[in-house]
Design a protein around this motif. Structure first.
Motif, PDB file in Angstrom:
ATOM      1  N   PRO A 289       0.926  -1.126   0.066  1.00 28.83           N
ATOM      2  CA  PRO A 289      -0.100  -0.052   0.131  1.00 28.83           C
ATOM      3  C   PRO A 289       1.004   1.411  -0.140  1.00 28.83           C
ATOM      4  O   PRO A 289       1.945   1.262   0.306  1.00 28.83           O
ATOM      5  CB  PRO A 289      -0.810  -0.027   1.396  1.00 28.83           C
ATOM      6  CG  PRO A 289      -0.486  -1.456   1.817  1.00 28.83           C
ATOM      7  CD  PRO A 289       0.808  -1.837   1.198  1.00 28.83           C
ATOM      8  N   CYS A 290       0.288   2.348  -0.710  1.00 28.96           N
ATOM      9  CA  CYS A 290       1.211   3.463  -0.558  1.00 28.96           C
ATOM     10  C   CYS A 290       0.668   4.253   0.482  1.00 28.96           C
ATOM     11  O   CYS A 290      -0.216   4.375   1.068  1.00 28.96           O
ATOM     12  CB  CYS A 290       0.784   4.501  -1.700  1.00 28.96           C
ATOM     13  SG  CYS A 290       0.983   3.877  -3.454  1.00 28.96           S
ATOM     14  N   ARG A 291       1.846   5.131   1.077  1.00 28.78           N
ATOM     15  CA  ARG A 291       1.596   5.923   2.312  1.00 28.78           C
ATOM     16  C   ARG A 291       1.054   7.295   1.651  1.00 28.78           C
ATOM     17  O   ARG A 291       1.207   7.581   0.543  1.00 28.78           O
ATOM     18  CB  ARG A 291       2.909   6.371   2.925  1.00 28.78           C
ATOM     19  CG  ARG A 291       3.556   5.053   3.304  1.00 28.78           C
ATOM     20  CD  ARG A 291       4.765   5.599   4.024  1.00 28.78           C
ATOM     21  NE  ARG A 291       5.785   6.185   3.301  1.00 28.78           N
ATOM     22  CZ  ARG A 291       6.678   5.394   2.530  1.00 28.78           C
ATOM     23  NH1 ARG A 291       6.813   4.304   2.928  1.00 28.78           N
ATOM     24  NH2 ARG A 291       7.343   6.053   2.083  1.00 28.78           N
ATOM     25  N   PRO A 292       0.271   8.138   2.349  1.00 30.48           N
ATOM     26  CA  PRO A 292      -0.271   9.295   2.074  1.00 30.48           C
ATOM     27  C   PRO A 292       0.910  10.262   1.411  1.00 30.48           C
ATOM     28  O   PRO A 292       2.193  10.174   1.780  1.00 30.48           O
ATOM     29  CB  PRO A 292      -0.865  10.135   3.569  1.00 30.48           C
ATOM     30  CG  PRO A 292      -1.007   9.029   4.197  1.00 30.48           C
ATOM     31  CD  PRO A 292       0.010   7.774   4.003  1.00 30.48           C
ATOM     32  N   GLY A 293       0.582  10.794   0.121  1.00 33.35           N
ATOM     33  CA  GLY A 293       1.734  11.693  -0.239  1.00 33.35           C
ATOM     34  C   GLY A 293       2.477  10.684  -1.412  1.00 33.35           C
ATOM     35  O   GLY A 293       3.198  11.404  -2.107  1.00 33.35           O
ATOM     36  N   GLU A 294       2.379   9.439  -1.543  1.00 38.77           N
ATOM     37  CA  GLU A 294       3.089   8.521  -2.502  1.00 38.77           C
ATOM     38  C   GLU A 294       2.183   8.108  -3.488  1.00 38.77           C
ATOM     39  O   GLU A 294       1.144   7.405  -3.287  1.00 38.77           O
ATOM     40  CB  GLU A 294       3.602   7.378  -1.521  1.00 38.77           C
ATOM     41  CG  GLU A 294       4.441   6.373  -2.459  1.00 38.77           C
ATOM     42  CD  GLU A 294       4.927   5.324  -1.450  1.00 38.77           C
ATOM     43  OE1 GLU A 294       5.664   4.501  -2.048  1.00 38.77           O
ATOM     44  OE2 GLU A 294       4.400   4.865  -0.340  1.00 38.77           O
ATOM     45  N   PRO A 295       2.420   8.462  -4.899  1.00 40.74           N
ATOM     46  CA  PRO A 295       1.573   7.952  -6.070  1.00 40.74           C
ATOM     47  C   PRO A 295       1.621   6.480  -6.129  1.00 40.74           C
ATOM     48  O   PRO A 295       2.599   5.845  -5.627  1.00 40.74           O
ATOM     49  CB  PRO A 295       2.552   8.804  -7.043  1.00 40.74           C
ATOM     50  CG  PRO A 295       3.320   9.639  -6.598  1.00 40.74           C
ATOM     51  CD  PRO A 295       3.851   9.236  -5.230  1.00 40.74           C
ATOM     52  N   GLY A 296       0.254   6.285  -6.519  1.00 46.46           N
ATOM     53  CA  GLY A 296       0.364   4.578  -6.739  1.00 46.46           C
ATOM     54  C   GLY A 296      -0.726   4.386  -7.713  1.00 46.46           C
ATOM     55  O   GLY A 296      -1.497   5.119  -8.058  1.00 46.46           O
ATOM     56  N   LEU A 297      -0.926   3.017  -8.166  1.00 44.62           N
ATOM     57  CA  LEU A 297      -1.696   2.251  -8.992  1.00 44.62           C
ATOM     58  C   LEU A 297      -3.075   2.201  -8.372  1.00 44.62           C
ATOM     59  O   LEU A 297      -3.141   1.423  -7.179  1.00 44.62           O
ATOM     60  CB  LEU A 297      -1.222   1.119  -9.525  1.00 44.62           C
ATOM     61  CG  LEU A 297      -1.817   0.873 -10.998  1.00 44.62           C
ATOM     62  CD1 LEU A 297      -1.530   1.858 -12.077  1.00 44.62           C
ATOM     63  CD2 LEU A 297      -1.306  -0.395 -11.539  1.00 44.62           C
ATOM     64  N   LEU A 298      -4.112   2.636  -8.687  1.00 45.27           N
ATOM     65  CA  LEU A 298      -5.479   2.279  -7.982  1.00 45.27           C
ATOM     66  C   LEU A 298      -6.125   1.073  -8.377  1.00 45.27           C
ATOM     67  O   LEU A 298      -6.134   0.847  -9.785  1.00 45.27           O
ATOM     68  CB  LEU A 298      -6.602   3.565  -8.422  1.00 45.27           C
ATOM     69  CG  LEU A 298      -8.100   3.645  -7.867  1.00 45.27           C
ATOM     70  CD1 LEU A 298      -7.597   3.741  -6.345  1.00 45.27           C
ATOM     71  CD2 LEU A 298      -8.724   4.384  -8.576  1.00 45.27           C
ATOM     72  N   VAL A 299      -6.371   0.300  -7.564  1.00 47.93           N
ATOM     73  CA  VAL A 299      -6.947  -1.240  -7.608  1.00 47.93           C
ATOM     74  C   VAL A 299      -8.161  -1.192  -6.823  1.00 47.93           C
ATOM     75  O   VAL A 299      -8.302  -0.551  -5.909  1.00 47.93           O
ATOM     76  CB  VAL A 299      -5.873  -2.099  -7.377  1.00 47.93           C
ATOM     77  CG1 VAL A 299      -4.558  -2.038  -8.085  1.00 47.93           C
ATOM     78  CG2 VAL A 299      -5.408  -2.125  -5.727  1.00 47.93           C
ATOM     79  N   GLY A 300      -9.172  -2.051  -7.073  1.00 48.04           N
ATOM     80  CA  GLY A 300     -10.260  -2.479  -6.465  1.00 48.04           C
ATOM     81  C   GLY A 300     -10.489  -3.950  -6.390  1.00 48.04           C
ATOM     82  O   GLY A 300     -10.479  -4.545  -7.327  1.00 48.04           O
TER      83      GLY A 300
END
Length: 647
Positions: A442-453
């Motif tokens: 998981p990304c931390r706040p402020g860290e860009p990442g890929l959105l998954v569901g």
């Protein structure tokens, strides 16, 4: 992330107690008791800032979920929900066609769709067959897919900008038995011929008998005019909420356009979330200037008409100069946008009409923070309903409280109520980063990442129906994401989340970028350009232009002969590509970097962009007004960066 996990435990305790009837005061005390051992008070700060927002979001989520559950329990589908709408508002305007001023009541729309159903059945088409619709936006397009659905036939909504190979590909992927095209697209139909071998063509609109004959097409308008208006008799069990309704094409993150499957529950879900999340009202009138082959125009917009009884004004083509005049003329209270539309409107000269309208809500996506505030202040639009969500995705989010720049949120105090997540990816390969257990990080706040569901096929809000092509569907699913043996939809888009859970769109991952409101598949454009240049190596990618939404297309072309002719090249691509897919920038190089397996490397090319100071390669920019490519020197580069060179 540790305090969020602990906070979730306390909120979970509160929620469980509430479910069994314990008062909020006892729930709060219990939650506090669970939490006090965590040794951090940051949770209370986040909870205080976001509790109202999260509660509103939870109410919307529950409202949509309960509605879907009720409809599924009663054996309903989109058609039966629309039938209920017709009974409530038989003589109310449903669709208004701005191009002609023609108004269709709900009864008229229902009756014309019945005529379409009778025509389809007379053709011998049965449930599960597919018919392609290829036309500019008009109310008839809604009546066509609605009527086809009444006899179980699925429409394939084709982008009317497509030409040649791209058009043939989309028609082929759909497996359509017939195509209904608008007379305005007869030239595009004449450019392709192989479709005649597998599809029966029908034309709607005014067209000459000669062209009709050359296309081997039948005129549909007189057929529908004489068809019965009563509902078609049932010929089998009706489709359910999780059965296919139609197909909408999307570029996805790789390859050619894919036919995304839209089931009945997905159509309802998208329309209902928009209605409840942004506080739409039954007496609202929506100005829909987005193409009806897109989910934004056809579901988020027209869906409010079919599902909730709102009146929708269908605009054939967006016009910045007529936008506010149209809103005044038709008393519109809601408008739809993409980011580019808002920017175009801001670039228009000041007119009295821009403040004489009744628009209170603008719904859409891609609105930049700087444009956001300028738009609301200048045009006095009280609410922006920004959202994120691809046609096929199961991780849509919405900005319900007007946070400038955010495309939505996910709760930080109870994140698993809506199981989406930003996960780390390798910036170069876009591969998911995994921990020692093999799970996504998981990304931390402020860290860009890929959105998954997370996928749950038993839940209409969490299911992923994919594409007509099973292989394309498989590529969008990842396993072992949240926990062992689970599966999740990969959005292909990079977002970033702040401390309060607001999410901001950052970039499109993979091989797609967005320009002029359209997704552009780099793989598709590369294939076309390579063919035009006799199989020359070509790398296509998106580059950022200051103060412009999306990314402009740039093509790096290998020219081993030194005889590249930009004017001849432009003439070819004008015939082969729609305007939004044509490269704005060119980079002419002796060769294009490839990997050992001959995959084109774009990381360095994207980093250097169109700055002539960073390379000895020749850089060109498309001057659309002069209809030519011009060499980018330092002076022209400065003009582009300063916004003095319009693109």
């Amino acid at each position: 992330m540790h305090y969020v996990t602990k906070a979730s435990a306390s909120l979970g305790s509160m929620g469980m107690l509430r479910l069994i009837g314990v008062s909020w005061s006892w729930s709060l005390a219990a939650g506090l008791g669970v939490y006090l051992g965590t040794k951090t008070w940051k949770y209370f700060y986040i909870a205080a800032r976001t509790a109202k927002r999260d509660l509103s979001g939870l109410c919307v989520l529950l409202r949509v979920k309960l509605s879907l559950w009720r409809y599924m329990r009663n054996g309903c589908n989109i058609l039966s929900i629309f039938a209920q709408t017709v009974k409530r508002h038989p003589n109310k305007p449903a669709l208004i066609y701005e191009a002609t001023g023609e108004t269709w009541t709900f009864t008229q729309l229902d009756e014309l769709s019945n005529a379409v159903a009778h025509w389809a059945r007379a053709q011998g088409w049965v449930s599960g067959d597919v018919v392609a619709l290829f036309m500019e936006s008009r109310p008839l397009q809604v009546a066509l897919w609605l009527g086809l659905a009444k006899v179980g036939v699925e429409a394939a909504l084709i982008n009317f900008n497509l030409r040649h190979d791209s058009l043939l590909h989309c028609l082929g992927v759909s497996g359509s038995r017939a195509i209904v095209f608008g007379a305005e697209l007869a030239d595009a139909m004449l450019e392709i011929s192989s479709f005649r071998q597998s599809m029966v063509p029908f034309c709607t609109g005014t067209i000459s008998a000669e062209v009709l004959t050359s296309l081997g097409a039948q005129s549909l308008d007189p057929i529908l005019a004489s068809a019965p208006r009563d509902p078609p008799a049932p010929s089998g069990p009706p489709k359910g909420m999780n059965d296919r309704l139609f197909y909408i094409y999307t570029s996805g993150t790789t390859g050619l356009p894919k036919a995304a499957i839209v089931v009945h529950s997905r159509y309802y879900r998208i329309a209902a979330f928009g209605y409840f999340a942004f506080g739409m009202r039954p007496n609202d009138i929506i100005y829909d200037c987005l193409p009806l082959y897109h989910s934004a125009g056809n579901i988020m917009g027209v869906g409010q008409c079919l599902m909730h009884g709102l009146t929708v004004v269908v605009k054939k083509k967006f016009s910045a100069s007529r936008f506010w005049e149209d809103c005044i003329k038709y008393n519109c209270t809601v408008v739809q946008y993409i980011g580019e539309i808002c920017r175009y409107l801001l670039s228009q000269p000041v007119r009295p009409s821009e403040k004489g309208h009744k628009v209170r809500l603008a719904v859409g996506n891609g609105l930049r923070p700087s444009v956001w505030e300028a738009f609301t202040e200048r045009f006095r639009v009280g609410q922006i309903g920004e959202f994120y969500g691809a046609t096929e995705c199961n991780c849509s989010i919405a900005n319900m409280d007007g946070k400038v720049g955010a495309c939505g949120f996910n709760s930080r105090i109870l994140p698993y109520v809506y199981p989406i997540r930003l996960v780390r990816v390798d910036e170069d390969s876009m591969e998911l980063v995994r921990d020692s257990r093999g799970l996504c990080v998981p990304c931390r706040p402020g860290e860009p990442g890929l959105l998954v569901g997370r996928i749950n096929q038993e839940d209409p809000l969490r299911r992923f129906d994919g594409y007509a092509n099973p292989e394309a569907t498989r590529k969008k699913i990842a396993h072992n994401v949240f926990k062992r043996n689970d599966s999740a939809y990969i959005s292909g888009d990079v977002l970033v989340m702040d401390e309060l859970g607001y999410m901001y769109f950052r970039d499109r991952g993979g091989d797609t970028f967005r320009w002029r409101g359209e997704n552009v598949s780099t793989t598709e454009v590369e294939g076309i350009l390579s063919n035009l240049l006799e199989q020359t190596d070509v790398a296509v990618y998106g580059v950022t232009v200051p103060a412009v939404e999306g990314k402009a297309g740039m093509a790096a072309i290998a020219d081993t002969t030194g005889r590249f002719d930009s004017n001849s090249f432009l003439q070819k691509i004008q015939k082969a590509l729609p305007s939004y897919a044509r490269p704005v920038f060119l980079r002419i190089s002796p060769h294009v970097d490839t990997t050992g397996t001959f995959k084109i490397q774009k990381t360095r090319l994207q980093r250097e962009g169109y700055d002539p100071r960073l390379t000895s390669d020749q850089i060109y920019v498309l001057n659309a007004r002069a209809s030519r490519y011009e060499v980018v020197d330092e002076e022209l580069y400065s003009a582009i960066m300063d916004g003095r060179m319009p693109l």
